[in-house]
Design a protein around this motif. Structure first.
Motif, PDB file in Angstrom:
ATOM      1  N   PRO A 131       0.813  -1.225   0.000  1.00 53.55           N
ATOM      2  CA  PRO A 131       0.000   0.000   0.000  1.00 53.55           C
ATOM      3  C   PRO A 131       0.846   1.275   0.000  1.00 53.55           C
ATOM      4  CG  PRO A 131      -0.821  -1.516   1.648  1.00 53.55           C
ATOM      5  CD  PRO A 131       0.443  -2.093   1.127  1.00 53.55           C
ATOM      6  N   ALA A 132       1.995   1.249   0.674  1.00 52.07           N
ATOM      7  CA  ALA A 132       2.859   2.427   0.693  1.00 52.07           C
ATOM      8  C   ALA A 132       3.410   2.715  -0.696  1.00 52.07           C
ATOM      9  CB  ALA A 132       3.999   2.227   1.686  1.00 52.07           C
ATOM     10  N   ILE A 133       3.805   1.683  -1.428  1.00 53.29           N
ATOM     11  CA  ILE A 133       4.311   1.869  -2.787  1.00 53.29           C
ATOM     12  C   ILE A 133       3.210   2.433  -3.681  1.00 53.29           C
ATOM     13  CG2 ILE A 133       5.097   0.631  -4.841  1.00 53.29           C
ATOM     14  CD1 ILE A 133       6.667  -1.218  -2.981  1.00 53.29           C
ATOM     15  N   LYS A 134       1.995   1.927  -3.540  1.00 53.75           N
ATOM     16  CA  LYS A 134       0.882   2.419  -4.349  1.00 53.75           C
ATOM     17  C   LYS A 134       0.550   3.878  -4.025  1.00 53.75           C
ATOM     18  CE  LYS A 134      -0.801  -0.460  -7.034  1.00 53.75           C
ATOM     19  NZ  LYS A 134      -0.435  -0.440  -8.448  1.00 53.75           N
ATOM     20  N   ILE A 135       0.568   4.259  -2.751  1.00 52.14           N
ATOM     21  CA  ILE A 135       0.268   5.632  -2.365  1.00 52.14           C
ATOM     22  C   ILE A 135       1.338   6.585  -2.886  1.00 52.14           C
ATOM     23  CG2 ILE A 135       0.088   7.209  -0.385  1.00 52.14           C
ATOM     24  CD1 ILE A 135      -1.247   4.852   1.132  1.00 52.14           C
ATOM     25  N   VAL A 136       2.608   6.213  -2.737  1.00 51.30           N
ATOM     26  CA  VAL A 136       3.690   7.075  -3.233  1.00 51.30           C
ATOM     27  C   VAL A 136       3.665   7.131  -4.754  1.00 51.30           C
ATOM     28  CG1 VAL A 136       6.184   7.407  -3.307  1.00 51.30           C
ATOM     29  CG2 VAL A 136       5.098   6.709  -1.184  1.00 51.30           C
ATOM     30  N   GLY A 137       3.319   6.035  -5.406  1.00 51.58           N
ATOM     31  CA  GLY A 137       3.172   6.050  -6.862  1.00 51.58           C
ATOM     32  C   GLY A 137       2.072   6.995  -7.308  1.00 51.58           C
ATOM     33  N   PHE A 138       0.970   7.031  -6.565  1.00 51.51           N
ATOM     34  CA  PHE A 138      -0.104   7.965  -6.868  1.00 51.51           C
ATOM     35  C   PHE A 138       0.357   9.407  -6.672  1.00 51.51           C
ATOM     36  CE2 PHE A 138      -3.641  10.556  -5.244  1.00 51.51           C
ATOM     37  CZ  PHE A 138      -4.442  10.572  -6.377  1.00 51.51           C
ATOM     38  N   LEU A 139       1.090   9.649  -5.587  1.00 52.75           N
ATOM     39  CA  LEU A 139       1.611  10.990  -5.350  1.00 52.75           C
ATOM     40  C   LEU A 139       2.580  11.420  -6.445  1.00 52.75           C
ATOM     41  CD1 LEU A 139       2.279  10.975  -1.494  1.00 52.75           C
ATOM     42  CD2 LEU A 139       0.498  12.213  -2.721  1.00 52.75           C
ATOM     43  N   GLU A 140       3.318  10.448  -6.975  1.00 50.01           N
ATOM     44  CA  GLU A 140       4.289  10.752  -8.024  1.00 50.01           C
ATOM     45  C   GLU A 140       3.602  11.199  -9.309  1.00 50.01           C
ATOM     46  OE1 GLU A 140       8.454   8.760  -9.432  1.00 50.01           O
ATOM     47  OE2 GLU A 140       6.726   7.440  -9.254  1.00 50.01           O
ATOM     48  N   THR A 141       2.394  10.719  -9.552  1.00 47.09           N
ATOM     49  CA  THR A 141       1.662  11.173 -10.737  1.00 47.09           C
ATOM     50  C   THR A 141       1.160  12.604 -10.565  1.00 47.09           C
ATOM     51  OG1 THR A 141      -0.469  10.304  -9.944  1.00 47.09           O
ATOM     52  CG2 THR A 141       0.906   8.825 -11.286  1.00 47.09           C
TER      53      THR A 141
END
Length: 61
Positions: free
Chosen positions: A20-30
């Motif tokens: 979940p942390a990777i997915k949240i940071v990936g979303f923030l990166e977009t």
């Protein structure tokens, strides 16, 4: 004793909270530009925070 039990739950949850942390940071990166170093720091810190939140929730429920 409450802190010890919460940390025991948290240590187990660290493994499960990586995704979940990777997915949240990936979303923030977009949304905003994030450097590679900041990506790693955000992922690790968010993993620890999520594990602490869920671990405390498991203990107090």
């Amino acid at each position: 004793m409450q802190i010890v039990m919460t940390l025991v739950f948290t240590s187990v949850l660290l493994v499960f909270m990586i995704y979940p942390a990777i997915k949240i940071v990936g979303f923030l990166e977009t949304k905003i530009p994030i450097s590679d170093k900041m990506y790693s720091i955000l992922t690790v810190s968010l993993t620890i925070v999520l594990a602490l939140i869920v671990g405390a929730g498991l203990y107090f429920i």
